[in-house]
Design a protein around this motif. Structure first.
Motif, mmCIF file in Angstrom:
data_model
loop_
_atom_site.group_PDB
_atom_site.id
_atom_site.type_symbol
_atom_site.label_atom_id
_atom_site.label_comp_id
_atom_site.label_asym_id
_atom_site.label_seq_id
_atom_site.Cartn_x
_atom_site.Cartn_y
_atom_site.Cartn_z
ATOM 1 N N LEU A 149 48.410 56.667 -86.839
ATOM 2 C CA LEU A 149 49.791 56.254 -86.574
ATOM 3 C C LEU A 149 49.878 54.882 -85.910
ATOM 4 C CD1 LEU A 149 51.218 59.664 -85.305
ATOM 5 C CD2 LEU A 149 51.862 58.504 -87.426
ATOM 6 N N GLY A 150 48.730 54.268 -85.648
ATOM 7 C CA GLY A 150 48.721 52.914 -85.115
ATOM 8 C C GLY A 150 48.444 52.786 -83.641
ATOM 9 N N ARG A 151 48.066 53.876 -82.994
ATOM 10 C CA ARG A 151 47.829 53.835 -81.555
ATOM 11 C C ARG A 151 46.346 53.587 -81.259
ATOM 12 N NH1 ARG A 151 51.462 51.923 -79.878
ATOM 13 N NH2 ARG A 151 50.909 52.555 -77.749
ATOM 14 N N ALA A 152 46.076 52.680 -80.339
ATOM 15 C CA ALA A 152 44.704 52.363 -79.929
ATOM 16 C C ALA A 152 44.335 53.198 -78.698
ATOM 17 C CB ALA A 152 44.591 50.875 -79.612
ATOM 18 N N HIS A 153 43.091 53.104 -78.295
ATOM 19 C CA HIS A 153 42.651 53.788 -77.083
ATOM 20 C C HIS A 153 43.382 53.208 -75.873
ATOM 21 C CE1 HIS A 153 38.653 55.094 -79.064
ATOM 22 N NE2 HIS A 153 39.528 56.082 -79.091
ATOM 23 N N THR A 154 43.605 54.055 -74.910
ATOM 24 C CA THR A 154 44.231 53.619 -73.670
ATOM 25 C C THR A 154 43.494 54.282 -72.510
ATOM 26 O OG1 THR A 154 46.342 53.365 -72.498
ATOM 27 C CG2 THR A 154 45.951 55.485 -73.594
ATOM 28 N N SER A 155 43.863 53.928 -71.303
ATOM 29 C CA SER A 155 43.148 54.450 -70.137
ATOM 30 C C SER A 155 44.084 55.258 -69.251
ATOM 31 C CB SER A 155 42.546 53.290 -69.337
ATOM 32 O OG SER A 155 43.573 52.392 -68.928
ATOM 33 N N ARG A 197 44.247 64.263 -65.256
ATOM 34 C CA ARG A 197 44.066 65.635 -65.723
ATOM 35 C C ARG A 197 43.955 65.652 -67.243
ATOM 36 N NH1 ARG A 197 48.608 66.111 -62.535
ATOM 37 N NH2 ARG A 197 49.870 66.749 -64.333
ATOM 38 N N PHE A 198 43.096 66.528 -67.750
ATOM 39 C CA PHE A 198 42.974 66.688 -69.197
ATOM 40 C C PHE A 198 44.318 67.098 -69.793
ATOM 41 C CE2 PHE A 198 38.554 67.062 -67.905
ATOM 42 C CZ PHE A 198 37.897 66.364 -68.908
ATOM 43 N N ASN A 199 44.626 66.551 -70.948
ATOM 44 C CA ASN A 199 45.943 66.768 -71.547
ATOM 45 C C ASN A 199 45.853 66.580 -73.064
ATOM 46 O OD1 ASN A 199 48.815 66.694 -72.095
ATOM 47 N ND2 ASN A 199 48.621 64.471 -72.106
ATOM 48 N N PRO A 200 46.202 67.600 -73.853
ATOM 49 C CA PRO A 200 46.062 67.485 -75.309
ATOM 50 C C PRO A 200 47.270 66.897 -76.028
ATOM 51 C CG PRO A 200 46.643 69.739 -74.756
ATOM 52 C CD PRO A 200 46.516 68.982 -73.440
ATOM 53 N N TRP A 201 48.332 66.528 -75.297
ATOM 54 C CA TRP A 201 49.580 66.108 -75.932
ATOM 55 C C TRP A 201 49.936 64.658 -75.601
ATOM 56 C CZ3 TRP A 201 50.442 69.625 -79.335
ATOM 57 C CH2 TRP A 201 50.137 70.961 -79.056
ATOM 58 N N PRO A 202 50.588 63.958 -76.523
ATOM 59 C CA PRO A 202 51.050 62.595 -76.226
ATOM 60 C C PRO A 202 51.986 62.587 -75.017
ATOM 61 C CG PRO A 202 51.314 63.098 -78.566
ATOM 62 C CD PRO A 202 50.984 64.392 -77.882
ATOM 63 N N LEU A 203 51.804 61.628 -74.133
ATOM 64 C CA LEU A 203 52.759 61.442 -73.048
ATOM 65 C C LEU A 203 54.062 60.884 -73.629
ATOM 66 C CD1 LEU A 203 50.422 59.949 -70.289
ATOM 67 C CD2 LEU A 203 51.163 62.326 -70.572
ATOM 68 N N PRO A 204 55.167 61.012 -72.909
ATOM 69 C CA PRO A 204 56.451 60.545 -73.464
ATOM 70 C C PRO A 204 56.426 59.111 -73.967
ATOM 71 C CG PRO A 204 56.847 61.886 -71.523
ATOM 72 C CD PRO A 204 55.359 61.726 -71.624
ATOM 73 N N TRP A 205 55.756 58.213 -73.232
ATOM 74 C CA TRP A 205 55.729 56.822 -73.679
ATOM 75 C C TRP A 205 54.863 56.645 -74.928
ATOM 76 C CZ3 TRP A 205 50.964 54.430 -73.726
ATOM 77 C CH2 TRP A 205 49.980 54.941 -72.878
ATOM 78 N N GLU A 206 53.860 57.534 -75.112
ATOM 79 C CA GLU A 206 53.063 57.463 -76.324
ATOM 80 C C GLU A 206 53.870 57.950 -77.529
ATOM 81 O OE1 GLU A 206 48.514 58.243 -75.546
ATOM 82 O OE2 GLU A 206 49.685 59.793 -74.530
ATOM 83 N N ALA A 207 54.612 59.034 -77.328
ATOM 84 C CA ALA A 207 55.453 59.549 -78.402
ATOM 85 C C ALA A 207 56.522 58.536 -78.796
ATOM 86 C CB ALA A 207 56.104 60.868 -77.993
ATOM 87 N N ALA A 208 57.109 57.896 -77.788
ATOM 88 C CA ALA A 208 58.161 56.904 -78.073
ATOM 89 C C ALA A 208 57.620 55.725 -78.861
ATOM 90 C CB ALA A 208 58.792 56.430 -76.758
ATOM 91 N N ALA A 209 56.341 55.397 -78.678
ATOM 92 C CA ALA A 209 55.752 54.245 -79.338
ATOM 93 C C ALA A 209 55.632 54.413 -80.843
ATOM 94 C CB ALA A 209 54.381 53.945 -78.740
ATOM 95 N N VAL A 210 55.638 55.652 -81.350
ATOM 96 C CA VAL A 210 55.507 55.858 -82.791
ATOM 97 C C VAL A 210 56.856 56.156 -83.448
ATOM 98 C CG1 VAL A 210 53.152 56.752 -82.514
ATOM 99 C CG2 VAL A 210 55.059 58.353 -82.613
ATOM 100 N N ARG A 211 57.913 56.165 -82.649
ATOM 101 C CA ARG A 211 59.244 56.506 -83.173
ATOM 102 C C ARG A 211 59.836 55.313 -83.920
ATOM 103 N NH1 ARG A 211 62.088 58.012 -78.490
ATOM 104 N NH2 ARG A 211 60.834 59.914 -78.610
ATOM 105 N N ARG A 212 60.328 55.549 -85.096
ATOM 106 C CA ARG A 212 61.024 54.522 -85.855
ATOM 107 C C ARG A 212 62.513 54.652 -85.606
ATOM 108 N NH1 ARG A 212 58.105 54.677 -91.827
ATOM 109 N NH2 ARG A 212 56.182 53.611 -91.219
ATOM 110 N N ARG A 213 63.124 53.628 -85.070
ATOM 111 C CA ARG A 213 64.542 53.683 -84.755
ATOM 112 C C ARG A 213 65.374 53.179 -85.932
ATOM 113 N NH1 ARG A 213 64.827 54.733 -79.447
ATOM 114 N NH2 ARG A 213 63.027 54.244 -78.154
#
Length: 218
Positions: free
Chosen positions: A175-181, A202-218
């Motif tokens: 989806l176009g997302r690179a590694h982050t820290s 903390r370990f987390n298997p889900w996109p954070l809100p800002w990650e989800a927003a980054a793939v949203r097409r407006r």
């Protein structure tokens, strides 16, 4: 009727128990139990899936197909089902308005369950230890699918949670997302390489809100 000597009778009586115990200790319990449970669940599931309710409307429709590479022993019915469950989950990339649906062939990308030794065949940069994304191929390493990672397991996290993580992470690359820290001490971003550890997060298997927003097409 002549009776067999007592040691022979005893051995015959205990042999089935010994064989059963050997089968238990030589089977990868963590993965096998999880797969068996999901296989039963898949078999009992209705043919028409329940319709989920999402807070974010669909802004991007993506199709994918599923295949394998190399010698794959994990149940593919479970793999297909759990991958789609990850894509359908309201906390996954669906939170960014991305709807992912499996098709029989072709599609926008190919989700691959691959034997570890085949990973470098996708790209020299892919390791036999980890999953990878190359071009249209979102490649899940069977070793990780069946056993998660040492860091994840050491934290006491579930195998099902890791499967959410690895599918979300590698699909996030497509989806176009690179590694982050890690940012601070909260939940780790899904695009962090959590298989290797999370530092203070903390370990987390889900996109954070800002990650989800980054793939949203407006």
């Amino acid at each position: 009727m002549d009776r067999a000597p007592r040691p022979v009778r005893v051995l015959a009586a205990v042999a089935p128990l010994v064989l059963a115990l050997l089968a238990i200790v030589t089977t990868p319990v963590h993965a096998t139990v999880e797969d068996a449970r999901e296989h039963r669940r898949a078999a009992a599931a209705p043919t028409t899936p329940a319709v989920a309710t999402y807070a974010v409307p669909v802004s991007r429709r993506v199709t994918y197909s599923v295949t394998t590479r190399g010698r794959v022993s994990a149940p593919m019915k479970v793999f297909r089902r759990q991958a789609q469950e990850t894509f359908d989950h309201p906390r996954g990339w669906r939170a960014g308005g991305v709807q992912l649906r499996r098709v029989r062939r072709g599609g926008d990308f190919t989700l691959v369950l691959a034997a570890p030794g085949t990973l470098p065949s996708f790209s020299p940069g892919c390791s036999v230890r980890w999953s990878c994304r190359v071009g249209r191929h979102v490649v899940i390493n069977q070793l990780r699918w069946r056993h998660a990672s040492p860091a994840w397991n050491a934290a006491g996290r579930s195998l099902r949670g890791y499967r959410h993580l690895v599918v979300n992470h590698e699909t996030g690359h497509w989806l176009g997302r690179a590694h982050t820290s890690c940012r601070g001490r909260g939940r780790a971003p899904v695009m962090m390489q959590q298989s290797k550890g999370t530092g203070r997060c903390r370990f987390n298997p889900w996109p954070l809100p800002w990650e989800a927003a980054a793939v949203r097409r407006r």
